[in-house]
Design an enzyme around this catalytic site. Structure first.
Site, PDB file in Angstrom:
ATOM      1  CG  ASP A 170      -1.757   1.196   1.386  1.00 54.05           C
ATOM      2  OD1 ASP A 170      -2.393   1.601   0.402  1.00 54.05           O
ATOM      3  OD2 ASP A 170      -1.779   1.772   2.494  1.00 54.05           O
ATOM      4  CG  ASP A 196      -1.884   7.661   0.103  1.00 55.12           C
ATOM      5  OD1 ASP A 196      -1.063   8.594   0.127  1.00 55.12           O
ATOM      6  OD2 ASP A 196      -2.507   7.322  -0.918  1.00 55.12           O
TER       7      ASP A 196
END
Length: 262
Positions: free
Chosen positions: A97, A99
């Site tokens: 991932d 953010d």
């Protein structure tokens, strides 16, 4: 949902809301949700939607598969990832991932921003201030040596792609997947690992949001959400674990052992 009818006029309100949120700290974040914002910031970065909202229209980079009447529509037969390259044969695929896992981004000006990314929205250029999580450089470099790494973010590519260009100096990410590759399920953008085109017993997802991997929690290595704590060592601490994991044929036993011990 992602974009209010007067999105540009709400930029300042979004900045204020996010500034307040960040100042309050990550301890206020729900274990199953990333920060919620109903304006501009949410439309670009956030991987979660309000659970009562309708799926976004196609012109707003809607995901390919949307939940309808309680069931998922058929997903495309074409795998999300290209054929495995010869130098990655036998390696585990690690989905990472962006953010609050590797970086934190905001429209609010930040003096110590690592990157400032211009993003155009509805003809207006906005500056996005990006902070790198501590030890992200060491982490990505080592992960790229050990695994087939894939960036998978529910953010829009117009923001996430240039951030990745700057962040990944070693070419750790063999592929990049953005919001349109997610499945919109019960108000969340979910990363369906079964669509990657890889054996699931050799796929791991690293993400701060459990809702992102709700279809495959047994494949997940959760990380704490990161905003601005420069003393954070989570990525550095994960490297020895992944060095061990890179040598196994089946990831499930090791990940189960990690979950029970944590």
């Amino acid at each position: 949902m992602d974009h209010p009818s007067s999105i540009i006029t709400q930029v300042r309100r979004d900045e204020e809301e996010n500034a307040t949120f960040h100042e309050e700290g990550s301890s206020e974040v729900s274990a199953s949700n990333k920060p919620q914002s109903r304006g501009l910031l949410h439309g670009i970065f956030c991987c979660l939607c309000h659970p009562d909202t309708e799926p976004p229209p196609a012109k707003n980079d809607a995901p390919l598969s949307v939940e309808e009447n309680g069931s998922l529509s058929k997903v495309p037969a074409e795998p999300l990832l290209p054929q495995l390259k010869s130098n990655d044969e036998g390696k585990i695929c690690v989905v990472i991932d962006l953010d609050e896992t590797l970086v934190h981004s905001s429209f609010k000006p930040v003096n110590n921003a690592d990157y400032i990314i211009p993003v155009e929205i509805e003809g207006t250029l906005h500056q996005v201030y990006v902070l790198k999580r501590p030890h992200v450089d060491e982490f990505l470099k080592r992960m790229g040596e050990l695994f087939e790494c894939v960036l998978f973010t529910a953010s829009l590519s117009k923001y996430a792609d240039p951030v990745s260009d700057l962040l990944d100096k070693w070419g750790a990410f063999r592929s990049r997947l953005f919001r349109e590759a997610c499945v919109f399920h019960r108000g969340n953008y979910v990363k369906d690992l079964s669509r990657l085109g890889r054996d699931l017993n050799k796929v791991i997802i690293i993400d701060n949001s459990p809702a992102s991997y709700i279809f495959h929690p047994e494949n997940a290595v959760p990380v704490a959400s990161w905003f601005d704590d420069m003393s954070d060592t989570e990525l550095l601490d994960l490297i020895p674990f992944f060095e061990r994991l890179s040598k196994v044929d089946d990831i499930y036993d090791i990940l189960k052992e990690q979950r029970t011990s944590s």
